[in-house]
Motif scaffolding. Structure first.
Motif, PDB file in Angstrom:
ATOM      1  N   GLN A   2      50.994  38.004  39.887  1.00 19.34           N
ATOM      2  CA  GLN A   2      50.113  37.319  38.942  1.00 19.34           C
ATOM      3  C   GLN A   2      48.699  37.315  39.486  1.00 19.34           C
ATOM      4  O   GLN A   2      48.482  37.121  40.672  1.00 19.34           O
ATOM      5  N   LEU A   3      47.755  37.532  38.584  1.00 18.39           N
ATOM      6  CA  LEU A   3      46.357  37.628  38.970  1.00 18.39           C
ATOM      7  C   LEU A   3      45.532  36.559  38.273  1.00 18.39           C
ATOM      8  O   LEU A   3      45.766  36.258  37.098  1.00 18.39           O
ATOM      9  N   GLN A   4      44.549  36.022  38.967  1.00 15.45           N
ATOM     10  CA  GLN A   4      43.649  35.039  38.370  1.00 15.45           C
ATOM     11  C   GLN A   4      42.234  35.341  38.813  1.00 15.45           C
ATOM     12  O   GLN A   4      41.904  35.204  39.999  1.00 15.45           O
ATOM     13  N   ALA A   5      41.410  35.729  37.856  1.00 18.91           N
ATOM     14  CA  ALA A   5      40.010  36.028  38.143  1.00 18.91           C
ATOM     15  C   ALA A   5      39.165  34.772  38.010  1.00 18.91           C
ATOM     16  O   ALA A   5      39.421  33.913  37.163  1.00 18.91           O
ATOM     17  N   SER A   6      38.139  34.688  38.849  1.00 17.68           N
ATOM     18  CA  SER A   6      37.220  33.553  38.805  1.00 17.68           C
ATOM     19  C   SER A   6      35.862  33.997  39.334  1.00 17.68           C
ATOM     20  O   SER A   6      35.727  35.101  39.878  1.00 17.68           O
ATOM     21  N   GLY A   7      34.881  33.116  39.172  1.00 14.81           N
ATOM     22  CA  GLY A   7      33.568  33.391  39.724  1.00 14.81           C
ATOM     23  C   GLY A   7      32.514  33.791  38.714  1.00 14.81           C
ATOM     24  O   GLY A   7      31.353  33.984  39.068  1.00 14.81           O
ATOM     25  N   GLY A   8      32.910  33.920  37.458  1.00 15.51           N
ATOM     26  CA  GLY A   8      31.935  34.269  36.439  1.00 15.51           C
ATOM     27  C   GLY A   8      30.985  33.121  36.165  1.00 15.51           C
ATOM     28  O   GLY A   8      31.168  32.005  36.640  1.00 15.51           O
ATOM     29  N   GLY A   9      29.943  33.414  35.402  1.00 14.51           N
ATOM     30  CA  GLY A   9      28.985  32.382  35.057  1.00 14.51           C
ATOM     31  C   GLY A   9      27.740  32.984  34.449  1.00 14.51           C
ATOM     32  O   GLY A   9      27.715  34.164  34.091  1.00 14.51           O
ATOM     33  N   PHE A 115      49.467  45.007  35.823  1.00 12.15           N
ATOM     34  CA  PHE A 115      49.272  43.557  35.836  1.00 12.15           C
ATOM     35  C   PHE A 115      47.804  43.223  35.621  1.00 12.15           C
ATOM     36  O   PHE A 115      46.927  43.880  36.171  1.00 12.15           O
ATOM     37  N   TRP A 116      47.561  42.161  34.843  1.00 11.51           N
ATOM     38  CA  TRP A 116      46.196  41.789  34.474  1.00 11.51           C
ATOM     39  C   TRP A 116      45.974  40.297  34.642  1.00 11.51           C
ATOM     40  O   TRP A 116      46.863  39.494  34.353  1.00 11.51           O
TER      41      TRP A 116
END
Length: 126
Positions: A2-9, A115-116
């Motif tokens: 499982q993947l979790q992207a973060s850090g956008g803004g 996986f996305w």
């Protein structure tokens, strides 16, 4: 995995952001990782990819020299450092992974990734 992207803004043109892709499950080092992005009313496109061990990378021409993909297998996390951001970089950014052999060439198309993550929005103002 499982993947979790973060850090956008939201960032001004010329600024920087670092995206992270945290993975759950074991053996992150068995997976090639890629970053893709999708701007409004456009198709999802390849941004960058990195091999299992991190020794090989590939970039889309539009981001070459400005973005850097990396990974820390000990932390089960991948990264995308984005510098000199432009308004045209505005998009939802997705991380993706595929289990490959160590020497596999970097995959650059959506259909090759298994996986996305859920995506993180990057907005670059002019």
């Amino acid at each position: 995995v499982q993947l979790q992207a973060s850090g956008g803004g939201l960032v001004q043109a010329g600024g920087s952001l670092r995206l992270s892709c945290a993975t759950s499950g074991r053996s992150f080092s068995n997976y090639m990782m890629g970053w893709f992005r999708q701007a409004p009313e456009k198709e999802r496109e390849f941004v960058a990819g990195i091999s299992r061990g991190g020794s090989t990378t590939s970039y889309a021409d539009l981001v070459k020299g400005r973005f850097t993909i990396s990974r820390d297998n000990a932390k089960n996390t991948g990264y995308l450092q984005m510098n000199s951001l432009k308004p045209e970089d505005t998009a939802v950014y997705y991380c993706a992974a595929i289990r490959t052999i160590m020497t596999a060439p970097i995959r650059t198309t959506m259909g090759e990734y298994e996986f996305w993550g859920q995506g993180t929005l990057v907005t670059v103002s002019s």
